[in-house]
Design a protein around this motif. Structure first.
Motif, PDB file in Angstrom:
ATOM      1  N   ILE A  25     -32.275   1.976  13.204  1.00  0.00           N
ATOM      2  CA  ILE A  25     -31.865   2.810  14.596  1.00  0.00           C
ATOM      3  C   ILE A  25     -31.272   2.068  15.798  1.00  0.00           C
ATOM      4  CG2 ILE A  25     -33.196   4.145  16.739  1.00  0.00           C
ATOM      5  CD1 ILE A  25     -35.585   4.629  14.327  1.00  0.00           C
ATOM      6  N   ARG A  28     -31.099  -1.725  14.606  1.00  0.00           N
ATOM      7  CA  ARG A  28     -32.389  -2.561  14.168  1.00  0.00           C
ATOM      8  C   ARG A  28     -32.935  -2.041  13.440  1.00  0.00           C
ATOM      9  NH1 ARG A  28     -35.678  -4.103  19.530  1.00  0.00           N
ATOM     10  NH2 ARG A  28     -36.274  -5.591  18.214  1.00  0.00           N
ATOM     11  N   ARG A  30     -35.723  -0.500  11.578  1.00  0.00           N
ATOM     12  CA  ARG A  30     -36.879  -0.281  11.415  1.00  0.00           C
ATOM     13  C   ARG A  30     -37.491   1.121  10.538  1.00  0.00           C
ATOM     14  NH1 ARG A  30     -38.367  -1.513  15.861  1.00  0.00           N
ATOM     15  NH2 ARG A  30     -36.869  -1.317  17.550  1.00  0.00           N
ATOM     16  N   THR A  62     -29.755   6.683   9.491  1.00  0.00           N
ATOM     17  CA  THR A  62     -29.149   5.383  10.901  1.00  0.00           C
ATOM     18  C   THR A  62     -28.748   6.269  11.360  1.00  0.00           C
ATOM     19  OG1 THR A  62     -29.370   4.173   9.022  1.00  0.00           O
ATOM     20  CG2 THR A  62     -28.168   3.596  11.178  1.00  0.00           C
ATOM     21  N   SER A  66     -29.456   6.660  15.714  1.00  0.00           N
ATOM     22  CA  SER A  66     -28.917   6.029  16.184  1.00  0.00           C
ATOM     23  C   SER A  66     -28.300   7.215  17.658  1.00  0.00           C
ATOM     24  CB  SER A  66     -27.861   5.357  15.849  1.00  0.00           C
ATOM     25  OG  SER A  66     -28.787   4.333  15.202  1.00  0.00           O
TER      26      SER A  66
END
Length: 74
Positions: A25, A28, A30, A62, A66
Motif C-alpha cells: 500500500i 510499503r 502491508r 496493491t 494504493s
C-alpha cells in the motif's frame, strides 16, 4: 513498484508446499497473499499456475489499496 517474486515456490518434496507474495500500500509492504497445500493434495503440474494466481492476487490488492501509481511486473 514491482511486485516481488513468489517467496517460496511449490515443490513436490515439501511437506506442505507454500507460496507467498507481499502486497503493498503506497510502496510499503502491508501484508502477503499466502497459499499452503498439503503435499498429497498438490498437483505438481499446477504449481506454476498456482504461483501465478498468487502473484496476480497480490498485484491486484496493491492496485486496489494504493493511492499512488503502481508499476506492475509482467
Amino acid at each position: 513498484m514491482v511486485i516481488a517474486p513468489v517467496i517460496a515456490a511449490f515443490t513436490a518434496s515439501a511437506p506442505r508446499p507454500a507460496s507467498a507474495v507481499p502486497f503493498f500500500i503506497d510502496r510499503r509492504i502491508r501484508g502477503a497473499v499466502t497459499v499452503t497445500v498439503p503435499r498429497h493434495r498438490m498437483d505438481p503440474d499446477r504449481s506454476d499456475q498456482t504461483a501465478r494466481v498468487v502473484r496476480q492476487a497480490a498485484s491486484r490488492l496493491t492496485s486496489l489499496f494504493s493511492t499512488e501509481p503502481v508499476a506492475h511486473a509482467r
